[in-house]
Motif scaffolding. Structure first.
Motif, short mmCIF file in Angstrom:
data_model
loop_
_atom_site.label_atom_id
_atom_site.label_comp_id
_atom_site.label_asym_id
_atom_site.label_seq_id
_atom_site.Cartn_x
_atom_site.Cartn_y
_atom_site.Cartn_z
N TRP A 287 0.83 -1.51 0.15
CA TRP A 287 0.04 0.12 -0.16
C TRP A 287 0.83 1.30 -0.08
O TRP A 287 0.74 2.10 1.08
N LEU A 288 1.26 1.89 -1.35
CA LEU A 288 2.40 2.62 -1.37
C LEU A 288 1.46 4.01 -1.37
O LEU A 288 0.94 4.55 -2.24
N PRO A 289 1.37 4.96 -0.25
CA PRO A 289 0.67 6.04 -0.39
C PRO A 289 1.29 6.95 -1.33
O PRO A 289 2.76 7.92 -0.77
N ILE A 290 0.43 8.38 -2.06
CA ILE A 290 0.81 9.30 -2.83
C ILE A 290 -0.50 10.60 -2.28
O ILE A 290 -1.16 10.13 -2.14
N PHE A 291 -0.04 11.26 -1.73
CA PHE A 291 -0.75 12.03 -1.52
C PHE A 291 -1.30 13.13 -2.44
O PHE A 291 0.10 13.93 -2.82
N VAL A 292 -2.26 13.41 -3.18
CA VAL A 292 -2.68 14.74 -4.00
C VAL A 292 -2.68 15.51 -2.52
O VAL A 292 -4.29 15.70 -3.44
N LEU A 293 -2.65 16.92 -3.20
CA LEU A 293 -2.20 18.09 -2.21
C LEU A 293 -3.02 19.33 -3.44
O LEU A 293 -2.72 19.12 -4.79
N VAL A 294 -4.27 19.35 -3.23
CA VAL A 294 -4.69 20.52 -4.08
C VAL A 294 -4.53 22.14 -3.14
O VAL A 294 -4.85 21.98 -2.29
N TYR A 295 -4.10 22.69 -4.38
CA TYR A 295 -4.45 24.12 -3.56
C TYR A 295 -3.89 25.17 -4.72
O TYR A 295 -4.03 25.22 -5.76
N ARG A 296 -4.07 25.98 -3.49
CA ARG A 296 -4.69 27.86 -4.64
C ARG A 296 -2.42 28.03 -4.29
O ARG A 296 -2.35 27.38 -3.22
N GLN A 297 -2.37 28.82 -6.03
CA GLN A 297 -0.97 29.08 -5.52
C GLN A 297 -1.39 30.54 -4.87
O GLN A 297 -2.24 31.59 -5.33
N ASN A 298 -0.75 31.22 -3.83
CA ASN A 298 -0.31 31.96 -2.77
C ASN A 298 0.16 33.03 -3.77
O ASN A 298 1.19 32.76 -4.84
N GLU A 299 -0.10 34.70 -3.69
CA GLU A 299 1.15 35.66 -4.69
C GLU A 299 1.35 36.71 -4.20
O GLU A 299 1.40 36.45 -2.73
#
Length: 456
Positions: A47-59
């Motif tokens: 069970w090799l985990p990879i986390f998809v981080l959804v983000y907004r780009q800070n200005e």
């Protein structure tokens, strides 16, 4: 501001935001930390985990940007400093199907017949846990949206391309996630497109250039509801109050099963949280291991995992124990449960039956320890639902209502999409018929028979 994604190999992102309380204990950080620390997830476990981080780009302004570029501190150069987390979805790279409970073995066999690799495959789930729930961790103030889901799926597609995965499988997702993820019309590749790939007549046409539809499967689990319909959906006052909503024959059967347990000299006790001792945990694990041993298998989870839960999230743990006439523990059943005070809507608070084991065969003890003790506990605690685990029509005749489950599937090889899409469509119809038939077999009297909604 448009959303972007990043792929992260550990859970360091936790420290970068305030996160919402998850909808079940199985998505709590404590539960996942216990899985990781005890080796239940990770490369060695498959069970090799990879986390998809959804983000907004800070200005950032020009001066700040220049300062980051010129700094000798490598941490400041890290682009993640500019990411404003929104949500995270876990993805596992897997070479097997263990601990999933939504079976796609026939799909793997179809790939094998054509000499094509079905592994690795990508899975998003609460590991070893067939419980419906959210599959995203959300930052405070955020809500699940189509934009978040589509950005996360783009991250999944990226992982699939990097590791050569055959597909992605989102297991026991919420109805909301299933609806949002399948909102766009699924476009099945045409025969000509598939034929071009098979024959290699068009070098410019590859898998990535074709639409990859999101497919949905539906299943059935059985869920007990703490609602007395005769009393206007009021919670039950005690176990007998629940029994009175059943047909007379079913009431008699359940009472007879409970008597059989007592006649064997067996006494059952319930313990919660910090009242569960180390000796209790060792006795529980002995029972748990024995249940696997009779099938010639090894358990997925270690004693260290359960001890870690005892340390980090005791407020969610309930243990039912069975003692023989000599005062020895002969069976144990471990449940997790929502704490109503920690929920925005206490009406959704649920008891989850998860891990059971016995040292021998005892008449009706499984029903007592895994179902009836759980029902009594749910009534005492004011919990609205009791999810006793996957499969098992024997749950149905004890008042557990057939309930639709959802899973999502994204197949990357267009040659297999039409057949699998057809399978999913036919499977949904079969499961709808099964749920209706199961509903008709419920043991409730006419005043307490819940309505059946094929779309619910």
């Amino acid at each position: 501001m448009s959303l972007q994604y990043a792929l992260v190999g550990d859970m360091s992102w936790q420290k970068r935001a305030e996160w919402q309380t998850p909808d079940t204990p199985f998505m709590s950080f404590a539960f996942w930390q216990a899985l990781s620390d005890t080796g239940a997830i990770g490369e060695q476990a498959g069970w090799l985990p990879i986390f998809v981080l959804v983000y907004r780009q800070n200005e950032v302004d020009a001066d700040t940007d220049a300062a980051i570029d010129n700094s000798s501190n490598s941490d400041n150069k890290d682009d993640t400093a500019l990411m404003q987390p929104v949500a995270v979805m876990p993805v596992f790279v897997k070479g097997h199907h263990q601990g999933e409970f939504v079976f796609d073995h026939s799909w793997a066999e179809a790939y094998a017949r054509y000499g094509i690799d079905y592994y690795p495959r990508l899975v998003t789930s609460a590991p070893y846990t067939p419980v419906t729930g959210e599959r995203f961790w959300l930052v405070q103030g955020e809500s699940l949206s189509d934009n978040i889901i589509q950005t996360a799926i783009a991250g999944v597609d990226d992982i699939a391309q990097q590791v050569g995965a055959s597909g992605w499988h989102g297991l026991f997702v919420t109805p909301k996630l299933a609806k949002l993820a399948t909102a766009e019309t699924a476009i099945i590749p045409s025969t000509d497109e598939i034929d071009n790939i098979i024959q290699g007549r068009n070098a410019g046409l590859d898998k990535a250039s074709l639409n990859t539809p999101m497919l949905e499967r539906q299943g059935c689990q059985f869920l007990w509801q703490n609602k007395n319909l005769t009393e206007g959906e009021q919670p039950f006052t005690d176990f007998d109050d629940f029994l009175m909503t059943l047909k007379a024959k079913k009431r008699k059967t359940i009472r007879a099963e409970r008597r059989k347990v007592a006649e064997q000299g067996i006494i059952c006790y319930r313990k919660c949280g910090d009242d569960i001792t180390d000796a209790d945990w060792k006795a529980f694990y002995h029972c748990y291991v024995m249940t696997y041993a009779v099938r010639g298998q090894q358990p997925y989870l270690s004693i260290d995992f359960f001890m870690a839960l005892a340390q980090s999230m005791p407020e969610h743990l309930f243990l039912a124990q069975a003692f023989d006439s000599n005062g020895e523990i002969i069976a144990s059943s471990l449940f997790l449960y929502d704490v109503p005070e920690s929920k925005d809507e206490s009406s959704t608070a649920t008891l989850y039956g998860r891990y059971w084991g016995a040292l021998g065969e005892y008449d009706s003890l499984h029903f007592e320890l895994c179902y009836y003790q759980g029902i009594e506990f749910a009534i005492e605690q004011g919990l609205t639902y009791f999810d006793p685990g996957t499969q098992g029509e024997h749950k149905l005749i004890r008042g557990f209502i057939p309930t639709k489950t959802h899973s999502l599937h994204r197949i990357y090889d267009p040659r297999f999409v039409p057949a699998i899409a057809n399978f999913c469509s036919e499977d949904r119809m079969r499961m709808a018929q099964y749920r209706q038939q199961a509903h008709e077999a419920l043991p409730f009297n006419v005043d307490n028979m819940p309505d059946f909604d094929v779309n619910a």
